[in-house]
Write an enzyme that holds these catalytic residues in place. Structure first.
Site, PDB file in Angstrom:
ATOM      1  N   CYS A   1      -3.433   4.640   9.774  1.00  0.00           N
ATOM      2  CA  CYS A   1      -2.135   3.881  10.160  1.00  0.00           C
ATOM      3  C   CYS A   1      -1.392   5.113  11.159  1.00  0.00           C
ATOM      4  CB  CYS A   1      -1.059   3.851   8.954  1.00  0.00           C
ATOM      5  SG  CYS A   1      -1.850   2.715   7.625  1.00  0.00           S
TER       6      CYS A   1
ATOM      7  N   CYS B   1       0.970  -1.276   0.045  1.00  0.00           N
ATOM      8  CA  CYS B   1      -0.038   0.059  -0.116  1.00  0.00           C
ATOM      9  C   CYS B   1       0.954   1.257   0.111  1.00  0.00           C
ATOM     10  CB  CYS B   1      -1.012  -0.031   1.139  1.00  0.00           C
ATOM     11  SG  CYS B   1      -2.098   1.394   1.235  1.00  0.00           S
ATOM     12  N   CYS B   2       1.748   1.294   0.751  1.00  0.00           N
ATOM     13  CA  CYS B   2       2.875   2.303   0.828  1.00  0.00           C
ATOM     14  C   CYS B   2       3.435   2.432  -0.472  1.00  0.00           C
ATOM     15  CB  CYS B   2       3.718   2.120   1.955  1.00  0.00           C
ATOM     16  SG  CYS B   2       3.269   2.468   3.612  1.00  0.00           S
TER      17      CYS B   2
ATOM     18  N   CYS C   1       8.502   3.268   5.616  1.00  0.00           N
ATOM     19  CA  CYS C   1       7.617   3.121   4.312  1.00  0.00           C
ATOM     20  C   CYS C   1       8.522   3.505   3.148  1.00  0.00           C
ATOM     21  CB  CYS C   1       6.446   4.267   4.588  1.00  0.00           C
ATOM     22  SG  CYS C   1       7.155   5.972   4.562  1.00  0.00           S
TER      23      CYS C   1
ATOM     24  N   CYS D   1      -0.676   8.759   7.191  1.00  0.00           N
ATOM     25  CA  CYS D   1      -2.048   8.493   6.827  1.00  0.00           C
ATOM     26  C   CYS D   1      -2.970   8.107   7.935  1.00  0.00           C
ATOM     27  CB  CYS D   1      -2.145   7.107   5.858  1.00  0.00           C
ATOM     28  SG  CYS D   1      -1.358   7.341   4.309  1.00  0.00           S
TER      29      CYS D   1
HETATM   30  S1  SF4 Z   1       0.377   4.818   5.629  1.00  0.00           S
HETATM   31 FE1  SF4 Z   1      -1.094   3.267   5.664  1.00  0.00          FE
HETATM   32  S2  SF4 Z   1      -2.799   4.138   4.205  1.00  0.00           S
HETATM   33 FE2  SF4 Z   1      -0.882   5.315   3.888  1.00  0.00          FE
HETATM   34  S3  SF4 Z   1       0.247   4.395   2.062  1.00  0.00           S
HETATM   35 FE3  SF4 Z   1       1.255   3.324   3.943  1.00  0.00          FE
HETATM   36  S4  SF4 Z   1      -0.241   1.491   4.446  1.00  0.00           S
HETATM   37 FE4  SF4 Z   1      -1.261   2.884   2.825  1.00  0.00          FE
END
Ligand code: SF4
Length: 247
Positions: free
Chosen positions: A202, A116-117, A227, A199
């Site tokens: 998170c 997702c990141c 990330c 985010c």
């Molecule tokens: S912080 Fe969470 S919602 Fe944002 S990109 Fe990473 S996994 Fe996805």
């Protein structure tokens, strides 16, 4: 090696000189702002010194940010008459991830979280950096686990460009002194127990005395809390335990 502590006026002068050097010698350059406190200091210094024509300010609008964080884009526009460039993920990549895994699959595993990141942050970051000679971050030495020696200027081999951390020598107290004495707008989440803001799904508020990063990806163990935005010497930069004293 750490520099001796400088006064706030000296830090401001040194940071302004760094930004002016980037504007003179390393353009095109971009500043990657998370819209958090440190990044508002740099935003203020760039715009106050009218360097925005040579240093573009962008943010990664992941699609999962808090309303308060998104609201900073309006506050910057109202305060400085400046539009921060928002880089967003590829819609088809987000749609495929959500369809295959679910909207919040990042809670399921580290791999799902990193994917997702990658989609929402890393790919847009790489797009934002393409074609530039240098990028700027709001990282401070006191936050870096792997680099107590975080430099103001370093080579980002992964992106093949210079990377500047003009606030490397600043303390958290310096940051808040600057913000308050210059009426710099800041994310209201900082006053609600969010020293580190990412985010919305998170990030959570922390209790006084907790690790400053305890509210980020709190369901993972500390070793995986990154990330992939910051890579130095081939290693991902993680943020160490730092007790929050302000904000
Ligand atoms: S912080 Fe969470 S919602 Fe944002 S990109 Fe990473 S996994 Fe996805």
């Amino acid at each position: 090696m750490s520099s001796p502590a400088l006064s706030l006026p000296d830090l401001i002068a040194a940071t302004t000189a760094t930004l002016e050097k980037i504007a003179a010698d390393y353009t095109p350059a971009v500043f990657a702002s998370s819209l958090a406190a440190e990044d508002m200091v740099l935003t203020d210094l760039i715009l106050r010194n009218q360097l925005q024509d040579r240093i573009d300010i962008f943010t990664l609008e992941t699609g999962r940010l808090h309303a308060e964080t998104l609201g900073m884009l309006d506050r910057i526009r109202q305060t400085y008459d400046y539009d921060v460039t928002a880089y967003r993920p590829q819609p088809e990549a987000v749609a495929a991830y959500v369809e295959q895994n679910g909207l919040n699959a990042f809670y399921d595993s580290i791999e799902m979280r990193k994917e997702c990141c990658r989609i929402r942050k890393i790919e847009p970051l790489n797009r934002a950096l393409t074609g530039n000679r240098a990028w700027i971050t709001g990282q401070r030495r006191a936050q870096s686990q792997t680099r107590a020696e975080l430099h103001v200027q370093e080579r980002d081999a992964a992106h093949e460009m210079e990377k500047f951390n003009p606030l490397a020598d600043w303390s958290e107290e310096n940051v808040w002194q600057y913000i308050r004495s210059n009426n710099v707008p800041y994310n209201p989440l900082h006053d609600k127990g969010y020293p580190s803001i990412g985010c919305e799904p998170c990030t959570r508020a922390i209790e006084p005395g907790e690790d400053v990063r305890a509210g980020r990806w709190w369901w993972e163990n500390p070793e995986s809390k990154e990330c992939g935005l910051h890579v130095v010497d081939g290693k991902l930069i993680r943020i160490k335990s730092v007790t929050q004293s302000n904000a």
